[in-house]
Design an enzyme around this catalytic site. Structure first.
Site, short mmCIF file in Angstrom:
data_model
loop_
_atom_site.label_atom_id
_atom_site.label_comp_id
_atom_site.label_asym_id
_atom_site.label_seq_id
_atom_site.Cartn_x
_atom_site.Cartn_y
_atom_site.Cartn_z
N LYS A 196 0.85 -1.18 0.00
CA LYS A 196 0.00 0.00 0.00
C LYS A 196 0.89 1.24 0.00
O LYS A 196 1.71 1.43 0.90
CB LYS A 196 -0.91 0.00 1.23
CG LYS A 196 -1.78 1.25 1.31
CD LYS A 196 -2.79 1.15 2.43
CE LYS A 196 -3.62 2.43 2.54
NZ LYS A 196 -4.65 2.33 3.57
N ARG A 206 -10.78 9.99 2.24
CA ARG A 206 -10.64 10.66 3.55
C ARG A 206 -11.75 11.68 3.75
O ARG A 206 -12.14 11.96 4.88
CB ARG A 206 -9.24 11.27 3.67
CG ARG A 206 -8.17 10.18 3.69
CD ARG A 206 -6.76 10.72 3.69
NE ARG A 206 -5.78 9.63 3.51
CZ ARG A 206 -4.49 9.81 3.27
NH1 ARG A 206 -4.00 11.04 3.21
NH2 ARG A 206 -3.68 8.79 3.11
N LYS A 218 1.32 9.99 5.84
CA LYS A 218 1.38 8.58 6.22
C LYS A 218 2.64 7.89 5.70
O LYS A 218 2.70 6.67 5.59
CB LYS A 218 0.12 7.87 5.73
CG LYS A 218 -1.17 8.43 6.34
CD LYS A 218 -2.38 7.53 6.10
CE LYS A 218 -3.61 8.06 6.84
NZ LYS A 218 -4.76 7.12 6.72
N GLU A 234 7.55 -6.62 1.00
CA GLU A 234 6.38 -6.51 1.88
C GLU A 234 5.41 -7.68 1.64
O GLU A 234 4.87 -8.26 2.57
CB GLU A 234 5.63 -5.20 1.62
CG GLU A 234 6.29 -3.96 2.18
CD GLU A 234 6.05 -3.80 3.68
OE1 GLU A 234 5.36 -4.62 4.29
OE2 GLU A 234 6.57 -2.81 4.24
N LYS A 249 -2.18 -1.42 -3.84
CA LYS A 249 -3.07 -0.27 -3.75
C LYS A 249 -2.25 1.02 -3.85
O LYS A 249 -1.24 1.12 -3.17
CB LYS A 249 -3.80 -0.33 -2.41
CG LYS A 249 -4.69 0.85 -2.12
CD LYS A 249 -5.25 0.75 -0.73
CE LYS A 249 -6.16 1.94 -0.49
NZ LYS A 249 -6.65 1.99 0.86
N SER A 275 -10.37 5.61 -4.38
CA SER A 275 -11.32 6.73 -4.49
C SER A 275 -10.90 7.79 -5.51
O SER A 275 -11.72 8.27 -6.29
CB SER A 275 -11.52 7.37 -3.12
OG SER A 275 -10.28 7.81 -2.59
N TYR A 314 -15.07 1.20 -6.56
CA TYR A 314 -16.33 1.90 -6.36
C TYR A 314 -17.22 1.77 -7.59
O TYR A 314 -18.38 2.16 -7.56
CB TYR A 314 -16.06 3.37 -6.00
CG TYR A 314 -15.18 3.47 -4.76
CD1 TYR A 314 -15.73 3.28 -3.50
CD2 TYR A 314 -13.80 3.64 -4.87
CE1 TYR A 314 -14.93 3.30 -2.37
CE2 TYR A 314 -12.99 3.66 -3.75
CZ TYR A 314 -13.56 3.48 -2.51
OH TYR A 314 -12.76 3.49 -1.40
#
Ligand code: PBG
Length: 324
Positions: A196, A206, A218, A234, A249, A275, A314
């Site tokens: 990610k 958000r 982040k 990872e 992602k 999003s 979505y």
């Protein structure tokens, strides 16, 4: 010209093209994200995600049935936590009667066959808007992982089929797997957000959950978008720690990473068409600059072609209808 091979032959008619198409989207490829909010009969449009809504549990349940009837097999739940319940410990995240836990139960009651996946991260519950516990302006790893493990067990207790840690703390997959085993949840799966990236494309999400970080960014836990080998590292670690599904992602700026991961592991690979990727298509379509239906099918097909077995998007419902 005398050619021995004319590649255009197989592109000559719709039937020819359908016959040799290598990548076919189907509704079961899609994971439909859902934003749930408190109340009854509530349906609020998310300003930066046109035609996408936060809904109360009752309307969500109706939506889930509709998704099931369209052939979609999984939903991924996010909840909007009210401000007065947010703190720096994730207290509400493990509340057996919290909105997440009630949502899981309601969906499983109404549509038992639907695979219910749940977001596991502290940001919606955090007074700092971070995915973990904050101490001295740092997002601390080990204390966060301990809460994530309890949160996962709490989701399993409510009936979640798959927990989906989206936080990028170190060691959380193993901790979650061990916690599930210790509580005898031997049928609960883990979909790990393995690779990610710290991405600007999460902006509209958000807005949806009012979960933007209150300070900083982040980047100390989500990955640097400059990196490729790190994604492999990872992901391999998450496989070793017991993940059932791994994820890349966002999706469309990371098609190369999806392919790397697909070549590297034998687990199902998912990709999150996030999003901001949704918002970009919506905005261009609204301006009349893109044909939305075509853009959706081309985007999702390219994500699958890159190597994604599952796509969280979505556009799940929209695409399922188009395919139909
Ligand atoms: C929270 C979480 C985020 C998304 C999924 N889970 C936001 C973030 O990491 O800041 C983003 C989804 C999207 O943009 O569609 N850990």
């Amino acid at each position: 010209m005398q050619l021995i091979r004319r590649n255009r032959i197989l592109r000559g008619t719709p039937a020819m093209r359908a016959m040799v198409a290598e990548t076919i989207l189907k509704p079961a490829d899609f994971i439909a994200p859902l934003f749930i909010t408190e109340g009854k009969g509530v349906k609020e449009e998310i300003s930066s995600m046109q035609n996408y809504y936060r809904m109360s549990i009752d309307l969500t349940v109706a939506e889930v049935k509709e998704l099931w009837n369209l052939g979609i097999k999984s939903v991924l739940i996010f909840i909007k936590c009210s401000d007065d319940l947010k703190d720096n410990k994730g207290t509400e995240a493990v509340n057996p009667n919290g909105l997440m836990q009630r949502s899981i139960k309601a969906i499983k009651d109404a549509c038992p066959e639907m695979v219910v996946m749940t977001d596991v991260a502290l940001d919606p519950y955090s007074s700092y808007g971070h995915d973990g516990i904050v101490e001295n302006n740092e997002i601390v790893n080990d204390a966060t992982v301990e809460v994530l493990a309890r949160m996962s067990v709490s989701h399993a207790e409510a009936g979640a089929d798959i927990v989906a840690p989206s936080d990028m703390m170190d060691g959380r997959i193993l901790a979650i797997r061990e916690a599930l085993e210790a509580s005898n949840f031997t049928k609960t799966g883990i979909m790990s957000y393995s690779a990610k990236y710290a991405s600007c494309f999460y902006g509209p999400f958000r807005d949806a959950l009012d979960s933007a970080p209150g300070f900083g960014d982040k980047k100390t836990y989500q990955m640097d978008y400059a990196n490729r080998l790190e994604a492999i590292k990872e992901t391999i670690m998450d496989v070793e720690e017991g993940a059932d599904i791994v994820m890349v992602k966002p999706a469309m700026s990371y098609l190369d990473i999806i392919r790397e991961i697909k070549n590297e592991v034998t687990l199902p690979v998912s990709a999150y068409h996030v999003s901001g990727e949704y918002a970009m298509i919506k905005a261009a379509a609204k301006m009349g600059w893109l044909d939305e239906n075509k853009a959706v099918l081309e985007s999702l097909t390219s994500i699958k072609r890159a190597g994604a077995d599952l796509i969280a998007t979505y556009y799940a419902k929209h695409a399922a209808k188009l395919i139909d």
